[in-house]
Design a protein around this motif. Structure first.
Motif: not given
Lengths: 289, 264
Positions: B4, B31, B66, B76-77, B156, B188
């Motif tokens: 991931f 993930r 991803e 996303d981070r 993510k 998460t």
């Protein structure tokens, strides 16, 4: 989690609604700190007045003692609003004329100063190009600009406003630029993570972060404006507290000068406080953390 | 293994420094996994996190999330910064709202965004202080708002940079439990930088131990094979917990003792 301490103001309505014998209690505790604040300066003022009265009472004294100021300038002190036409007006009208000039000149300086400050805070080229020039120009004393501005504008009113403008703009520019450059890396990181860029980054991060610096510049600027307007008005004449002082000197009304000086000091103090208050309101919690 | 978040052959060097801070870091994170990075101060833990966050560029190698290589920071981070980094002129609600408006304006309507902000504040149990400014709340509360802000971006990967380092022990324990709950409920993926051994063992699925910097590498990766949900009281005497704790301590204090302390 009730972390807020109860506000002192909250006791007032409670005290009013309780019986009279209870209402007396909080009233005393509220008056005491006020007295503790007011009493020392009052005592010092009285002592200084006494000293002045003593020092200026001799036969060779060159300055009037407070008692003479009171008898000479009584109408000036008690009625600042009279208007006999021409320059024979109460101090309120003279101060108002000076304040209008300061308001206009300072407002222009604030707008231009903040814009230029933001520019040289964000652009390295503008910083390198303009900073040396500003460093030289800001050391020019306010009154040195007056002859040039009289020559350029050919009128007293815009010249005085220009002197205010050029005097107060430098601290505003410099402090704004420093504020923009000192936006903490933490805030920049946050903005980077949420992808806040361009104008949004500027409005939501840079401007609020620089606001305390900007208001420091404005506070210094308004003080300098008030210093400059008195001196400039002595030279350009017309209605205004500066010319009033000069006029009083020419007619040897020393008592009038002393009264005027007191008013100048009080107004300068009020201006400083108003800008500081506006700053505290506008920057909210920023400087506190 | 599910790749991931894939860190491969990552080296980071700062300009003018003779040796890189981090050298050839290889790490795959699945993930939903909770991974801690531990090491002595100055070993480059935070540098590693900043590279994953995109706040620092990699000198060699890279990070793939991803299937897409990371270039620059993005929501996303989401990062929870060590010093909370809340904007002091905004209320707690507005701090979270700014992040939500900025990152989810296309996905949600105005009303939905407001509800989502409140939902995240409720998740960290800070609804009561939503209209306070950061200067009016305690350090632990600020950090909770920071966590709410990060989670509200629907990241993510959640990046925690020593999030509890500046807090007192009781507040820290309380927040650790909250983070465990959130990790369980939202699922998460978390990468956490820490220097607290107990914290690393309690929270993590895996603990990545870095050797001393500069030129730090991954010295060892420890799987923490403890069932979730974990309870700090019950685990204190659990032999598996004690064994994991001992393994990390042994790595940090025997095999890779702090060079600064060794010199003194």
């Amino acid at each position: 989690m009730n972390m807020l301490a109860p506000k002192p103001a909250a006791t007032t309505p409670a005290a009013l609604s309780t019986p009279a014998d209870f209402a007396a209690l909080p009233k005393v505790s509220r008056l005491r700190p006020v007295l503790a604040q007011l009493l020392p300066p009052l005592l010092v003022v009285v002592a200084l007045m006494a000293l002045w009265q003593f020092a200026a009472s001799g036969p060779n004294a060159t300055l009037p003692p407070p008692s003479k100021v009171w008898t000479d300038a009584r109408d000036l002190i008690t009625d600042p609003f009279f208007d006999n036409g021409g320059l024979d007006k109460g101090l309120f009208w003279h101060l108002l004329a000076s304040l209008q000039r300061v308001a206009l000149g300072f407002a222009l300086a604030a707008v231009a100063g903040i814009l230029v400050g933001l520019l040289i805070g964000t652009s390295d080229f503008a910083m390198r190009g303009l900073d040396p020039i500003f460093q030289v120009l800001r050391t020019v004393p306010p009154l040195a600009w007056l002859p040039l501005s009289l020559a350029a504008f050919r009128e007293a009113q815009p010249s005085a406003i220009f002197v205010i403008f050029i005097t107060s703009i430098w601290p505003i520019i410099i402090n704004t630029a420093v504020g923009v450059r000192n936006v903490p890396q933490d805030y920049r990181n946050v903005a980077a993570v949420i992808r806040l860029r361009g104008p949004a980054f500027f409005w939501k991060i840079v401007l609020p972060a620089a606001a305390p610096y900007i208001f420091t510049g404005l506070k210094i600027g308004i003080g300098l404006s008030w210093l400059a307007i008195i001196a400039a008005e002595m030279l350009i004449g017309g209605v205004g507290i500066g010319f009033f002082i000069w006029d009083a000197w020419n007619s040897s009304n020393l008592s009038d000068i002393i009264v005027a000086l007191t008013y100048v000091g009080l107004v300068g103090f009020a201006l400083d406080r108003i800008v500081a208050l506006a700053g505290r309101f506008a920057t909210r919690g920023t400087s506190a953390s | 293994m599910d790749r991931f978040l894939d860190i491969s052959q990552l080296s980071v060097a700062f300009p003018k420094a003779p040796v890189p801070v981090l050298r050839e870091i290889d790490l795959q994170i699945a993930r939903g996994e909770y991974v801690s990075v531990i090491g002595h101060s100055g070993c480059g833990k935070s540098t590693l996190l900043n590279v994953i966050a995109g706040l620092l560029p990699a000198t060699a190698g890279g990070v793939v999330l991803e299937g897409r290589e990371i270039e620059g920071p993005g929501p996303d981070r989401a990062v929870v910064f060590q010093n909370h980094s809340l904007l002091p002129w905004l209320t707690c609600y507005e701090n979270v709202k700014l992040a939500v408006d900025q990152t989810l304006s296309k996905a949600m309507s105005r009303a939905e965004r407001s509800d989502w902000v409140l939902e995240n504040l409720a998740l960290v149990r800070m609804t009561h202080a939503k209209d306070k400014r950061p200067s009016e709340i305690s350090g632990g509360m600020k950090q909770r708002i920071g966590i709410a802000r990060a989670l509200s971006m629907r990241p993510k990967v959640l990046l925690l940079d020593e999030p509890f380092g500046a807090l007192d022990a009781l507040t820290r324990a309380h927040l650790q439990d909250q983070v465990m709950d959130i990790h369980a409920s939202r699922g998460t993926t978390v990468v956490m930088i820490t220097h607290d051994v107990d914290e690393a063992v309690l929270l993590s699925d895996r603990i990545v131990m870095l050797t001393n910097g500069p030129n730090a590498r991954i010295g060892e990766i420890l799987e923490v094979d403890l069932p979730r949900p974990r309870d700090r009281l019950a685990l204190a005497a659990d032999p598996r917990f004690v064994a994991a704790r001992t393994a990390v301590l042994e790595f940090l204090h025997t095999r890779h003792a702090n060079p600064a302390l060794a010199a003194a």
